[in-house]
Design an enzyme around this catalytic site. Structure first.
Site, PDB file in Angstrom:
ATOM      1  N   GLU A   1       0.813  -1.223   0.000  1.00 14.88           N
ATOM      2  CA  GLU A   1       0.000   0.000   0.000  1.00 14.88           C
ATOM      3  C   GLU A   1       0.847   1.274   0.000  1.00 14.88           C
ATOM      4  O   GLU A   1       0.370   2.355   0.343  1.00 14.88           O
ATOM      5  CB  GLU A   1      -0.931  -0.011   1.215  1.00 14.88           C
TER       6      GLU A   1
ATOM      7  N   LYS B   1      -6.292  -9.706  10.446  1.00 14.52           N
ATOM      8  CA  LYS B   1      -7.738  -9.910  10.354  1.00 14.52           C
ATOM      9  C   LYS B   1      -8.252 -11.044  11.235  1.00 14.52           C
ATOM     10  O   LYS B   1      -9.274 -10.894  11.915  1.00 14.52           O
ATOM     11  CB  LYS B   1      -8.151 -10.118   8.898  1.00 14.52           C
TER      12      LYS B   1
ATOM     13  N   LYS C   1      -8.293 -13.776   1.330  1.00 11.35           N
ATOM     14  CA  LYS C   1      -7.651 -12.507   1.674  1.00 11.35           C
ATOM     15  C   LYS C   1      -6.304 -12.734   2.348  1.00 11.35           C
ATOM     16  O   LYS C   1      -6.191 -13.629   3.203  1.00 11.35           O
ATOM     17  CB  LYS C   1      -8.527 -11.704   2.653  1.00 11.35           C
TER      18      LYS C   1
ATOM     19  N   SER D   1      -6.507  -2.269   1.817  1.00 17.78           N
ATOM     20  CA  SER D   1      -6.844  -1.740   0.487  1.00 17.78           C
ATOM     21  C   SER D   1      -7.240  -2.836  -0.494  1.00 17.78           C
ATOM     22  O   SER D   1      -7.090  -2.689  -1.702  1.00 17.78           O
ATOM     23  CB  SER D   1      -5.671  -0.935  -0.100  1.00 17.78           C
TER      24      SER D   1
ATOM     25  N   SER E   1     -16.675 -16.732   4.119  1.00 15.42           N
ATOM     26  CA  SER E   1     -17.893 -16.938   3.346  1.00 15.42           C
ATOM     27  C   SER E   1     -18.272 -15.635   2.645  1.00 15.42           C
ATOM     28  O   SER E   1     -18.034 -14.541   3.171  1.00 15.42           O
ATOM     29  CB  SER E   1     -19.046 -17.360   4.258  1.00 15.42           C
TER      30      SER E   1
ATOM     31  N   ALA F   1     -21.025 -13.214   1.844  1.00 22.58           N
ATOM     32  CA  ALA F   1     -22.368 -12.923   2.352  1.00 22.58           C
ATOM     33  C   ALA F   1     -23.349 -12.710   1.206  1.00 22.58           C
ATOM     34  O   ALA F   1     -23.006 -12.116   0.183  1.00 22.58           O
ATOM     35  CB  ALA F   1     -22.319 -11.678   3.233  1.00 22.58           C
TER      36      ALA F   1
ATOM     37  N   ARG G   1     -24.422  -5.377   1.310  1.00 27.42           N
ATOM     38  CA  ARG G   1     -24.132  -3.975   1.019  1.00 27.42           C
ATOM     39  C   ARG G   1     -22.953  -3.572   1.904  1.00 27.42           C
ATOM     40  O   ARG G   1     -22.909  -3.919   3.085  1.00 27.42           O
ATOM     41  CB  ARG G   1     -25.344  -3.096   1.318  1.00 27.42           C
TER      42      ARG G   1
ATOM     43  N   ASP H   1     -15.768  -1.181   9.097  1.00 26.74           N
ATOM     44  CA  ASP H   1     -16.496  -1.623   7.912  1.00 26.74           C
ATOM     45  C   ASP H   1     -17.483  -2.728   8.250  1.00 26.74           C
ATOM     46  O   ASP H   1     -17.166  -3.637   9.034  1.00 26.74           O
ATOM     47  CB  ASP H   1     -15.522  -2.124   6.851  1.00 26.74           C
TER      48      ASP H   1
ATOM     49  N   GLU I   1     -14.276  -5.387   9.349  1.00 28.10           N
ATOM     50  CA  GLU I   1     -12.947  -5.127   9.885  1.00 28.10           C
ATOM     51  C   GLU I   1     -12.855  -3.699  10.399  1.00 28.10           C
ATOM     52  O   GLU I   1     -13.752  -2.877  10.195  1.00 28.10           O
ATOM     53  CB  GLU I   1     -11.858  -5.361   8.828  1.00 28.10           C
TER      54      GLU I   1
ATOM     55  N   ASN J   1     -10.006  -0.397  10.507  1.00 26.35           N
ATOM     56  CA  ASN J   1      -8.788   0.140   9.905  1.00 26.35           C
ATOM     57  C   ASN J   1      -8.298   1.288  10.778  1.00 26.35           C
ATOM     58  O   ASN J   1      -8.981   2.300  10.921  1.00 26.35           O
ATOM     59  CB  ASN J   1      -9.100   0.623   8.486  1.00 26.35           C
TER      60      ASN J   1
ATOM     61  N   SER K   1     -11.143   8.265  -0.479  1.00 26.74           N
ATOM     62  CA  SER K   1     -11.245   7.626   0.827  1.00 26.74           C
ATOM     63  C   SER K   1     -12.521   8.010   1.567  1.00 26.74           C
ATOM     64  O   SER K   1     -12.902   9.180   1.602  1.00 26.74           O
ATOM     65  CB  SER K   1     -10.022   7.971   1.685  1.00 26.74           C
TER      66      SER K   1
END
Length: 355
Positions: free
Chosen positions: A23, A131, A177, A183, A214, A216, A220, A300, A312, A314, A323
């Site tokens: 990143e 994570k 992941k 990012s 999984s 989802a 949204r 998030d 998660e 950040n 952003s």
């Protein structure tokens, strides 16, 4: 070599960006925006870059007009900066994303040197970067989550069939992941089991530790920003939604959609019921407190067919034009420059050492 050549009656601020992670370019974009917003009449500001190779240099964060689809980089032909010179400053603003910066490593260096800085401390930074560990903490805090499997390096090498059985129990589709990247770097959606191994190998290019989640149903992507007030109490912003343009080639909100081709859209405030918005804002503050965060964070969520889940946290969200973090606070009545100033003031006012 010190960047401070003469005494100043203004607080001295070092803004550190770049770094060794994938990143790097996003960090540079963030730094360009933040440096432009800092009031130089109030602060004596010095940009400090970390190259992709890990060298510290005296940067300017002035890259001119960038070609479409490209990101800036810290230059390695600039005068060196000795990190011990950070002791000459009143505070450091580390705008580093990903490992070797956002994960507690730089925070530990600053703590050892008794230097004030913006953002989360060592523990919160490390837990939030990893994570699976974040999910462990969120589970203990009672926050709802998506089922997942962690793949540790030794398991993938020595017990691959058992790992694959655990992943298959999640059902298709799944998201693969890197465990300690942001990012959306290295993230892939897998819709056929034949594609699982290649996706894991790609994720392992970013991090030998991998997480599989999984996918989802009907999700949204909703986000909420958190900052601390001067008294230490965290407060949440309005809730925003991230969408990817229907005509784009992106199946989800990946790195290119976020930063390179402009196909992601921020909808602020999100068009959701008030009850859902308030629940998200409550969960965001709970998540902030669960990991022991300081300063700022973006949290998030997914609103799915089965209900709301947290994705998660950040601890050093981007401040680029794309952003969500500054956009959410702008919609909450805190303009960009004021937001940056609040974070600097929090750093200047907080104690060093154990807090």
């Amino acid at each position: 070599m010190s960047l401070v050549t003469q005494p100043s009656d203004k607080p001295r601020l070092a803004v550190v960006f770049g770094g060794r992670s994938s990143e790097h370019g996003v960090s540079c974009l963030t730094a360009r925006e933040v440096l432009a917003a800092i009031d130089t009449d109030r602060y004596d500001v010095h940009p400090v870059g970390i190259t992709r190779g890990g060298d510290w240099v005296q940067e300017t964060a002035q890259w001119g007009e960038l070609e479409p689809g490209t990101l800036p980089s810290v230059r390695d032909d600039l005068p060196p900066f000795v990190w011990e010179s950070l002791r000459d400053f009143d505070a450091v603003f580390p705008l580093l994303h990903g490992p070797w910066g956002e994960d507690g490593t730089v925070q530990g260096l600053l703590e050892m040197a008794d230097i004030r800085y913006v953002g989360a401390g060592v523990l919160a930074s490390a837990v939030s970067m990893d994570k699976p560990f974040t999910k462990t903490v969120f589970s203990a805090a009672g926050l709802p989550q998506i089922p997942y499997v962690t793949i540790r390096p030794w398991e993938w090498k020595n017990d691959r069939s058992r790992v694959e059985d655990r992943i298959r129990a999640l059902g298709l589709p799944v998201f693969v992941k890197p465990a300690r990247a942001g990012s959306s770097s290295g993230v892939q959606m897998v819709e056929a089991w034949d594609d699982l191994d290649p996706a894991i190998q790609k994720a392992r290019d970013f991090d030998p530790k991998v997480m599989v989640e999984s996918a989802a149903r009907g999700k949204r992507e909703l986000e909420c920003a958190v900052i601390q007030q001067p008294n230490g109490k965290p407060i949440a912003s309005v809730v925003g939604e991230i969408t990817v343009a229907e005509e784009s080639d992106h199946e989800f909100y990946d790195f290119e959609a976020k930063y390179l081709d402009g196909t992601s859209l921020n909808v602020v405030p999100a068009d959701i019921p008030v009850t859902l918005s308030e629940r998200i804002r409550t969960y965001a503050v709970q998540a902030f407190e669960a990991v022991g965060c300081e300063g700022l964070a973006r949290v998030d969520f997914f609103a799915t067919d089965d209900g709301l889940v947290i994705n998660e946290i950040n601890t050093m969200p981007g401040f680029t034009p794309y952003s969500m973090f500054p956009v959410l606070w702008e919609a909450s009545g805190v303009p960009y420059a004021e937001l940056v100033d609040r974070l600097i003031q929090l750093a200047l006012q907080r104690d060093t050492g154990l807090r």
